[in-house]
Motif scaffolding. Structure first.
Motif, PDB file in Angstrom:
ATOM      1  N   UNK A  37      69.948  41.503  93.162  1.00  0.00           N
ATOM      2  CA  UNK A  37      70.216  42.316  91.968  1.00  0.00           C
ATOM      3  C   UNK A  37      70.939  41.496  90.906  1.00  0.00           C
ATOM      4  N   UNK A  38      71.957  40.743  91.324  1.00  0.00           N
ATOM      5  CA  UNK A  38      72.718  39.921  90.387  1.00  0.00           C
ATOM      6  C   UNK A  38      71.846  38.832  89.764  1.00  0.00           C
ATOM      7  N   UNK A  39      71.024  38.192  90.583  1.00  0.00           N
ATOM      8  CA  UNK A  39      70.140  37.142  90.071  1.00  0.00           C
ATOM      9  C   UNK A  39      69.111  37.710  89.095  1.00  0.00           C
ATOM     10  N   UNK A  40      68.600  38.912  89.376  1.00  0.00           N
ATOM     11  CA  UNK A  40      67.634  39.518  88.462  1.00  0.00           C
ATOM     12  C   UNK A  40      68.271  39.853  87.120  1.00  0.00           C
ATOM     13  N   UNK A  87      68.263  36.590  85.355  1.00  0.00           N
ATOM     14  CA  UNK A  87      66.889  36.276  84.942  1.00  0.00           C
ATOM     15  C   UNK A  87      66.524  37.057  83.685  1.00  0.00           C
ATOM     16  N   UNK A  88      66.873  38.342  83.651  1.00  0.00           N
ATOM     17  CA  UNK A  88      66.591  39.169  82.481  1.00  0.00           C
ATOM     18  C   UNK A  88      67.303  38.620  81.246  1.00  0.00           C
ATOM     19  N   UNK A  89      68.558  38.253  81.418  1.00  0.00           N
ATOM     20  CA  UNK A  89      69.325  37.688  80.305  1.00  0.00           C
ATOM     21  C   UNK A  89      68.749  36.359  79.829  1.00  0.00           C
ATOM     22  N   UNK A  90      68.357  35.518  80.776  1.00  0.00           N
ATOM     23  CA  UNK A  90      67.787  34.225  80.403  1.00  0.00           C
ATOM     24  C   UNK A  90      66.452  34.398  79.689  1.00  0.00           C
ATOM     25  N   UNK A  91      65.634  35.344  80.136  1.00  0.00           N
ATOM     26  CA  UNK A  91      64.356  35.592  79.451  1.00  0.00           C
ATOM     27  C   UNK A  91      64.599  36.027  78.014  1.00  0.00           C
ATOM     28  N   UNK A  92      65.605  36.880  77.814  1.00  0.00           N
ATOM     29  CA  UNK A  92      65.925  37.324  76.454  1.00  0.00           C
ATOM     30  C   UNK A  92      66.355  36.133  75.598  1.00  0.00           C
TER      31      UNK A  92
END
Length: 173
Positions: A56-59, A62-67
């Motif tokens: 959950x933390x890694x996702x 990942x979401x933040x990095x994609x943004x």
């Protein structure tokens, strides 16, 4: 190996040893007993729960990095467009002032004339000799031969050449 991954591997190995022991005792067919023994003798469920929390933390990361990647991509595209606009302005200024080259402290800029490019107005009017047969799906236009014929002064129905363009080159020292 990260702590969560190491812990899952360690607990899975402990559960494997327990299963082997239960098979020897002949009670491995009782799924409820097996689940209770694994839960009571190992921390496998806790290790898996911790792993899910890490996922959950890694996702979230990942979401933040994609943004951020999208933001940086947009910014990069704006900068690339700005470079092209500035290059076009330099090219236009050199054409207006009828200058082919400038030696500058930051490099040498020069204009070169490009050959006129092919413009296909109507493929249906282009003679068959400019078409190359293919197995599938249909004949292909030999644009190189067509452009060469037009450059040699031949009039070909359905195609013309543009006036050519200029290309700006920048050589850095």
């Amino acid at each position: 190996m990260a702590e969560v991954e190491f812990n899952i591997a360690k607990q899975a190995e402990a559960a494997k040893r327990l299963m082997s022991s239960l098979r020897i005792q002949g009670v491995d067919g009782d799924e409820e007993l097996v689940a209770d023994v694994i839960e009571g003798q190992t921390d496998l469920k806790e290790a898996i729960d911790a792993a899910l929390a890490e996922i959950d933390e890694l996702e979230i990361y990942i979401t933040g990095l994609k943004a951020k990647e999208d933001e940086f991509s947009t910014r990069r595209h704006r900068l690339e467009e700005r470079v092209e606009r500035i290059r076009a302005m330099i090219e236009q200024a050199m054409l207006t002032s009828e200058q082919q080259s400038f030696r500058l402290a930051g490099g040498t800029v020069s204009l070169s004339r490009r050959q006129p490019g092919l413009i296909v107005n109507n493929e249906a009017d282009i003679p068959a000799r400019f078409w190359v047969e293919q197995e599938r799906p249909a004949p292909k236009l030999d644009k190189k031969a067509l452009a060469e014929a037009l450059r040699n002064g031949e009039a070909v129905a359905g195609a013309t050449l543009d006036n050519g363009s200029y290309s700006l080159s920048v050589r850095r020292k």
